[in-house]
Design an enzyme around this catalytic site. Structure first.
Site, PDB file in Angstrom:
ATOM      1  N   ARG A  72     -10.532  11.529  -8.911  1.00 39.56           N
ATOM      2  CA  ARG A  72     -10.314  10.104  -9.156  1.00 39.56           C
ATOM      3  C   ARG A  72      -9.006   9.858  -9.911  1.00 39.56           C
ATOM      4  O   ARG A  72      -8.434   8.783  -9.864  1.00 39.56           O
ATOM      5  CB  ARG A  72     -11.525   9.560  -9.920  1.00 39.56           C
ATOM      6  N   TYR A 125      -4.056 -13.728   3.444  1.00 42.40           N
ATOM      7  CA  TYR A 125      -5.042 -12.853   4.079  1.00 42.40           C
ATOM      8  C   TYR A 125      -6.467 -13.317   3.729  1.00 42.40           C
ATOM      9  O   TYR A 125      -6.759 -13.633   2.569  1.00 42.40           O
ATOM     10  CB  TYR A 125      -4.802 -11.420   3.587  1.00 42.40           C
ATOM     11  N   ASP A 196       2.421  -9.406  -1.858  1.00 46.62           N
ATOM     12  CA  ASP A 196       1.742  -8.598  -0.850  1.00 46.62           C
ATOM     13  C   ASP A 196       2.727  -8.430   0.305  1.00 46.62           C
ATOM     14  O   ASP A 196       3.009  -9.370   1.041  1.00 46.62           O
ATOM     15  CB  ASP A 196       0.451  -9.305  -0.404  1.00 46.62           C
ATOM     16  N   LYS A 222      -2.260  -0.646   7.431  1.00 52.52           N
ATOM     17  CA  LYS A 222      -1.488  -1.262   8.507  1.00 52.52           C
ATOM     18  C   LYS A 222      -0.276  -0.390   8.851  1.00 52.52           C
ATOM     19  O   LYS A 222      -0.447   0.716   9.281  1.00 52.52           O
ATOM     20  CB  LYS A 222      -1.106  -2.678   8.085  1.00 52.52           C
TER      21      LYS A 222
HETATM   22  C1  LIG Z   1      -5.233  -5.992   5.771  1.00 48.35           C
HETATM   23  C2  LIG Z   1      -4.585  -6.754   4.697  1.00 48.35           C
HETATM   24  C3  LIG Z   1      -5.064  -6.702   3.378  1.00 48.35           C
HETATM   25  C4  LIG Z   1      -6.290  -5.932   3.006  1.00 48.35           C
HETATM   26  O1  LIG Z   1      -6.134  -4.567   3.206  1.00 48.35           O
HETATM   27  P1  LIG Z   1      -7.367  -3.570   3.523  1.00 48.35           P
HETATM   28  O2  LIG Z   1      -6.695  -2.249   3.628  1.00 48.35           O
HETATM   29  O3  LIG Z   1      -7.988  -4.044   4.793  1.00 48.35           O
HETATM   30  O4  LIG Z   1      -8.312  -3.673   2.382  1.00 48.35           O
HETATM   31  C5  LIG Z   1      -4.379  -7.417   2.424  1.00 48.35           C
HETATM   32  N1  LIG Z   1      -3.298  -8.152   2.710  1.00 48.35           N
HETATM   33  C6  LIG Z   1      -2.813  -8.244   3.964  1.00 48.35           C
HETATM   34  C7  LIG Z   1      -1.614  -9.074   4.235  1.00 48.35           C
HETATM   35  C8  LIG Z   1      -3.443  -7.553   5.000  1.00 48.35           C
HETATM   36  O5  LIG Z   1      -2.979  -7.657   6.240  1.00 48.35           O
END
Ligand SMILES: *Cc1c(COP(=O)(O)O)cnc(C)c1O
Length: 408
Positions: A72, A125, A196, A222
């Site tokens: 962890r 999101y 983000d 992603k």
């Molecule tokens: C997918 C996504 C998230 C969340 O990410 P996870 O890996 O699915 O928890 C947050 N912000 C954006 C812009 C995303 O596309």
């Protein structure tokens, strides 16, 4: 906590080298940590460690001696991932998480306490929207939603505002936030700005290079992973900002799993190759759709006629604008229902960021958490289809989408 050579972050990165070189080399296992340096950083599948004696363990856990303590707390695979992420983002250091949501949750809760206020972008999101509207009120944290423009942010900021959250390219309309101006404002007001950057990736933009940006958050699920085979997240920033985030990750148990960290590390080496191809194909598809009589609008800031084009061209590197499009049909959702049934190569899918092109209908899926009026305010029309452009041949992709539109 005993992070081993190189600490958790980017101090060992090749700072002078180009972006592609750093993406390929800065995730190496630190030279000298084993006799022959492995080309592919191994995945450390051990949860715990054995020591020479009681003092050795005490020295490592109390950071008097480099080493590792417990899964962890991170292992050498994590260290390599943190180093390359920090290097690409121009950050001092990084921490990786079990998901993008864990990264965003931890980044925000490192800044906010009960009684504090958050200003967030309205078009955001769906999972983040749910976190801010369903979970944060229970923590005593209130959120105001605004358009990502400096005047609206300025108006929403209160004495209790302890963070501002924006997405570089807003999911699912792909408008471009005025991050440079919002950063200036946040710097003046002394409010931390969290960006983000999942959809833009560090390939298009490194938000921390802008004045006033405090932390960058990513869903590594992603484009950083890039192959639809992992769930992960990361936050990058200064040591001063990431240290409390790391401590929260340890206490909340949200650090990335070792295998997921390794997949992200593997994927990041081809980020440039994938993004180059996917962004170029997205522009080609956007042009073809913008010229199509059945298409009402194309949300893609790479098109010169897009309202955010000048801002995007100034923010993003190399004439690239990302690989996601928001496409609205004159015949609305009904038209998309027919067209999507006719797609042969592109598939209806739940996510994006991999080499396979996918489409989804945000109003009924990824953004279902928003009420109809909230969706309208956020610009998420019922006729909007989110198109994630993959790595297929551009000609095959454009041909598939155009033949499907014949059925719309
Ligand atoms: C997918 C996504 C998230 C969340 O990410 P996870 O890996 O699915 O928890 C947050 N912000 C954006 C812009 C995303 O596309």
């Amino acid at each position: 906590m005993g992070e081993g050579e190189g600490g958790s972050g980017g101090d060992a990165g090749r700072r002078g080298a180009g972006f592609s070189t750093r993406a390929i080399h800065d995730g190496d296992i630190a030279p000298g940590s084993v006799a022959e340096q492995p080309v592919s950083p191994p995945v450390w599948l051990t949860s715990d460690y054995l020591y020479e004696g009681l003092e050795h363990y005490a020295d490592v856990i109390n950071e008097r001696r480099p080493g590792y303590v417990y899964g962890r707390y991170g292992n050498p695979t994590h260290t390599a991932l943190h180093r390359v992420l920090a290097s690409l983002d121009g950050a001092e250091t990084a921490w990786s998480f079990g998901s993008g949501m864990a990264a965003i949750h931890t980044a925000l809760t490192s800044l906010l306490r009960a009684g504090d206020h958050l200003v967030a972008q309205r078009t955001i999101y769906g999972g983040t929207y749910s976190l801010l509207t369903k979970v944060f009120p229970g923590y005593g944290i209130e959120t105001s939603f605004v358009r990502p423009e400096p005047d609206e942010v300025a108006e929403a900021v209160r004495p209790t505002t302890k963070a501002v959250l924006v997405e570089t390219l807003a999911n699912p309309t792909f408008g471009v936030a005025d991050i440079a101006a919002i950063g200036e404002l946040c710097a003046e007001r002394g409010v931390p700005l969290v960006v983000d950057n999942t959809i833009a990736t560090p390939y298009l933009l490194r938000p921390l290079e802008l004045r006033g940006v405090t932390l960058t958050a990513h869903s590594t699920t992603k484009y950083i992973g890039g192959h639809s085979d992992l769930i992960g997240g990361a936050v990058t920033g200064s040591r001063r900002r990431i240290d409390p985030i790391r401590r929260l990750a340890l206490d909340q148990g949200t650090t990335a799993g070792a295998f997921e960290a390794w997949l992200a590390l593997r994927g990041i080496q081809t980020l440039v190759l994938r993004m180059e191809r996917q962004c170029a194909t997205a522009l080609e598809l956007a042009r073809a759709l913008a010229a199509h009589p059945k298409v009402a609008s194309v949300g893609y800031s790479g098109l010169p006629e897009h309202p955010d084009h000048a801002r995007a061209a100034a923010l993003f590197d190399g004439g690239r604008f990302g690989a996601m499009l928001a496409v609205t049909l004159r015949s609305g959702y009904e038209g998309w229902l027919r067209a999507c049934d006719a797609l042969r190569l592109v598939r209806v899918g739940s996510s994006f960021g991999s080499l396979r092109s996918q489409v989804c209908h945000p109003a009924t899926t990824s953004h279902r958490q928003l009420a109809a009026e909230e969706r309208a305010e956020a610009g998420i029309e019922d006729g909007l289809l989110r198109v994630a452009v993959g790595g297929e041949d551009a000609s095959d992709l454009v041909e598939d989408v155009l033949q499907a539109l014949d059925k719309a």
